[in-house]
Design a protein around this motif. Sequence first.
Motif, PDB file in Angstrom:
ATOM      1  N   ASN A 290       0.825  -1.212   0.000  1.00  0.00           N
ATOM      2  CA  ASN A 290       0.000   0.000   0.000  1.00  0.00           C
ATOM      3  C   ASN A 290       0.857   1.258   0.000  1.00  0.00           C
ATOM      4  OD1 ASN A 290      -3.047   0.111   0.146  1.00  0.00           O
ATOM      5  ND2 ASN A 290      -2.643  -1.664   1.450  1.00  0.00           N
ATOM      6  N   ILE A 291       1.981   1.196   0.705  1.00  0.00           N
ATOM      7  CA  ILE A 291       2.847   2.373   0.777  1.00  0.00           C
ATOM      8  C   ILE A 291       3.634   2.533  -0.520  1.00  0.00           C
ATOM      9  CG2 ILE A 291       4.689   3.476   2.097  1.00  0.00           C
ATOM     10  CD1 ILE A 291       3.715   1.864   4.519  1.00  0.00           C
TER      11      ILE A 291
ATOM     12  N   ALA B 230       9.406   2.829   1.368  1.00  0.00           N
ATOM     13  CA  ALA B 230       8.214   2.349   2.068  1.00  0.00           C
ATOM     14  C   ALA B 230       8.599   1.730   3.407  1.00  0.00           C
ATOM     15  CB  ALA B 230       7.470   1.344   1.192  1.00  0.00           C
TER      16      ALA B 230
ATOM     17  N   ARG C 258       2.163   6.130   4.076  1.00  0.00           N
ATOM     18  CA  ARG C 258       2.054   6.182   2.618  1.00  0.00           C
ATOM     19  C   ARG C 258       2.263   7.615   2.124  1.00  0.00           C
ATOM     20  NH1 ARG C 258      -3.606   4.387   0.525  1.00  0.00           N
ATOM     21  NH2 ARG C 258      -4.136   6.238   1.717  1.00  0.00           N
TER      22      ARG C 258
END
Lengths: 250, 260
Positions: B100-101, B121, B153
């Motif tokens: 997600n990051i 990340a 993020r």
Amino acid sequence: MMNKIKSSMYPISFALGFIVLWELAVRLFHVPVYLLPAPSAVIEVMDGSLSSHMLVTLTEALAGFVLANILGMITAVIFVHSKSIEKGAFPLAIALKTTPLVALAPLLVVWMGTGYSSKVVASMLICFFPILVNSVKGLKAIEHEAWELFSTYKGTKAEIFWKLRLPTSLPYVFSALKISSSLAIVGAIVGEFVGANKGLGYVVLVSSYHMDTPIMFSAIIASALCGLLLFWGISWLEKKVVFWQRADDL
Amino acid sequence: MAKQEQASVSSMNEIAVTLKNCSLSFGDVPVLNNVSLDIYNNEFVSILGPSGCGKSTLLRLMLSLLQPNAGGEVKLAKDLSIGMVFQKPVLMPWLTAIQNIVLPLTIGEKRFSKKEARDKAEGALRLVGLQDFTNHFPHQLSGGMQQRIAIARALAADPAVLLMDEPFGALDEFTREKLNFELLRLWESPDTSLSTVVMVTHSIQESVIMSNRIVMMSPRPAGVDAIIPVPLPAHREVGMEELPEYHHTVNELRKRVKHL
């Protein structure tokens, strides 16, 4: 694992109980075999030829199912990207859905003959609508903030499609697949009713001419099994692919 | 502390974002009414106002997700990079925390290679203290952890400005207070490139304890009602809610809210 076995004990014991009751009732009340054969009589007629007919129906249904889903998803992607195509073509899709397949099936046989293709197309026609509707819904179901997130980082249209829209739509796609997995069998059997020399629909039809009810029962049970196999297959795949969606969310 | 000290020698008064005479309507509904506002480097600004007054719209103008009506202008400092945190975490449920990051680092202009993105990340996850949850999926994490991933993020791309839209609004009071101070530490930390935070909130207490300046918005169509400096020490700590300056500012804001 233990829980799984435990929870499947319930339906299995109910089914076994039902079969035993059925067998006892037929024997006790001397029900004529052409009305209701005992389970033992049905099992007796299940043989290799039944499984080859089953394989035919399953192949037709599966082919129609796969083709309909590919075509339906492509159509959905087109609809989502063009409002005017969606507006023009969606009513046609609804018209197609509301036309009874039983009425169309003879036409399919006239066009394509009594071989595989008419059954595959019949199965396709019946599977097409659920996947189209659900894919369109799923592709549009993205959160506005998620779209903003992609836009903030200058995500392209293609990136938004592959990394956001498509995965978002998957739970919707799978619920359509579950619905149409049983419909696919219906399509194939309706096609076989109209004109075929193999398949479970053909077996049901011929055995009804001969009043051979045990054979008929065996074919009906086999067709139910086909539907179950497809449904279980899809459910298994769903758990692997859409792992983030808990069953109770759907 | 380091950041404030640096700031005083170099760029404290440089403007990061300017809104000039910005009005905005959605169809016939006016949302913003002639908003002019300067956001400086190295400050923490809260935008405070009643729900639905257009605070979030203001952030979307800064992100160029929305354009002001004719006559309005949004100006960003040259090469300014902006990160955004929404009220909801907006994590992709099919991606792990680290994925997600990585996601925003690898879309659009693709400023980073796969390897660089992964390193960044990982660094961001460490900043928010979730390095032990690298490969967890969002549904395996609590609401507070999910929001920390969302902050990571936003930080991973090394933004100079962080925009936050009620980032802790959906969290319980305990988690909220904890994250408030975590965010302040991140903002002060020399490990991040973060210079400016603009946070939309409807909590008076939160805005006072966190920010250097509070922009008070009037109800819709929203305009800037007042800009109130917070006279608390630069380095905020738990317990400053006891200080008379804190109460004084909170009371002043309360009074203003009543007059709106």
